[in-house]
Design a protein around this motif. Structure first.
Motif, PDB file in Angstrom:
ATOM      1  N   GLN A   1      31.520  16.105 -41.352  1.00 21.82           N
ATOM      2  CA  GLN A   1      32.057  14.743 -41.295  1.00 21.82           C
ATOM      3  C   GLN A   1      31.111  13.823 -40.525  1.00 21.82           C
ATOM      4  N   ILE A   2      30.349  14.376 -39.617  1.00 19.76           N
ATOM      5  CA  ILE A   2      29.411  13.579 -38.815  1.00 19.76           C
ATOM      6  C   ILE A   2      28.014  13.612 -39.427  1.00 19.76           C
ATOM      7  N   PHE A   3      27.589  14.784 -39.853  1.00 17.93           N
ATOM      8  CA  PHE A   3      26.207  14.985 -40.292  1.00 17.93           C
ATOM      9  C   PHE A   3      25.860  14.165 -41.527  1.00 17.93           C
ATOM     10  N   ARG A   4      26.696  14.209 -42.553  1.00 21.81           N
ATOM     11  CA  ARG A   4      26.380  13.535 -43.827  1.00 21.81           C
ATOM     12  C   ARG A   4      26.130  12.030 -43.670  1.00 21.81           C
ATOM     13  N   PRO A   5      26.997  11.268 -42.993  1.00 16.18           N
ATOM     14  CA  PRO A   5      26.728   9.830 -42.879  1.00 16.18           C
ATOM     15  C   PRO A   5      25.481   9.505 -42.051  1.00 16.18           C
ATOM     16  N   VAL A   6      25.204  10.290 -41.025  1.00 17.77           N
ATOM     17  CA  VAL A   6      24.077   9.992 -40.131  1.00 17.77           C
ATOM     18  C   VAL A   6      22.774  10.552 -40.693  1.00 17.77           C
ATOM     19  N   ASP A   7      22.849  11.518 -41.603  1.00 19.39           N
ATOM     20  CA  ASP A   7      21.671  12.160 -42.177  1.00 19.39           C
ATOM     21  C   ASP A   7      20.741  11.158 -42.867  1.00 19.39           C
ATOM     22  N   ASP A   8      21.294  10.118 -43.453  1.00 19.77           N
ATOM     23  CA  ASP A   8      20.461   9.113 -44.126  1.00 19.77           C
ATOM     24  C   ASP A   8      19.612   8.323 -43.139  1.00 19.77           C
ATOM     25  N   ILE A   9      20.085   8.210 -41.910  1.00 21.27           N
ATOM     26  CA  ILE A   9      19.343   7.462 -40.891  1.00 21.27           C
ATOM     27  C   ILE A   9      18.233   8.320 -40.307  1.00 21.27           C
ATOM     28  N   SER A  10      18.620   9.519 -39.824  1.00 17.43           N
ATOM     29  CA  SER A  10      17.649  10.398 -39.183  1.00 17.43           C
ATOM     30  C   SER A  10      18.222  11.803 -39.106  1.00 17.43           C
ATOM     31  N   LEU A  11      17.451  12.796 -39.513  1.00 17.40           N
ATOM     32  CA  LEU A  11      17.894  14.182 -39.472  1.00 17.40           C
ATOM     33  C   LEU A  11      18.105  14.681 -38.037  1.00 17.40           C
ATOM     34  N   PRO A  12      17.159  14.428 -37.102  1.00 17.83           N
ATOM     35  CA  PRO A  12      17.410  14.860 -35.714  1.00 17.83           C
ATOM     36  C   PRO A  12      18.618  14.149 -35.092  1.00 17.83           C
ATOM     37  N   LEU A  13      18.803  12.868 -35.415  1.00 12.60           N
ATOM     38  CA  LEU A  13      19.955  12.137 -34.908  1.00 12.60           C
ATOM     39  C   LEU A  13      21.255  12.717 -35.468  1.00 12.60           C
TER      40      LEU A  13
END
Length: 134
Positions: free
Chosen positions: A61-73
């Protein structure tokens, strides 16, 4: 045990880098009794270990939306949200009761319900026994 690990892990995942990390970690757990560490690293490892189930449950739920911005983030955000979630959720079995949250069938005596734990390491073998301090 070392021979079994080295013989069985390669080609299991099809990713040599992943297999090397798994082999290294398993061999470290078997052959190294103590790893010196600093207290800060111990606290971080304890927080991650205590929160691991919550990190696992909510990471997509957290990883997918933020993955487009930055993988480490995305990784750091998943870990942070999982740890925060674990801080606000009561541990399983701690919702109340007079047994301190332990769920034990009335027909079981506390002696029979005592967990079996590894009490002593002798060389590379493990001696199992009941934890008498509980």
């Amino acid at each position: 045990m070392t021979l079994a690990i080295v013989a069985s892990v390669p080609t299991f995942f099809g990713d040599p880098g992943r297999e090397a990390v798994i082999i290294g970690g398993l061999l470290l757990m078997i052959w190294v009794a103590d790893l010196p560490s600093v207290p800060l690293l111990n606290r971080v490892a304890a927080a991650l270990a205590a929160s691991s189930i919550y990190i696992y449950l909510i990471h997509w739920q957290i990883f997918r939306p933020v993955d487009d911005i930055s993988l480490p983030l995305a990784l750091l955000a998943s870990l942070a949200f999982g740890i925060a979630y674990a801080m606000f959720v009561p541990p399983p079995g701690r919702q109340g009761g007079d047994r301190g949250g332990a769920v034990v069938h009335p027909s079981c005596s506390p002696r029979l319900a005592a967990p079996i734990v590894a009490t002593r390491f002798i060389g590379t073998s493990i001696t199992f026994g009941r934890d008498e301090n509980r």
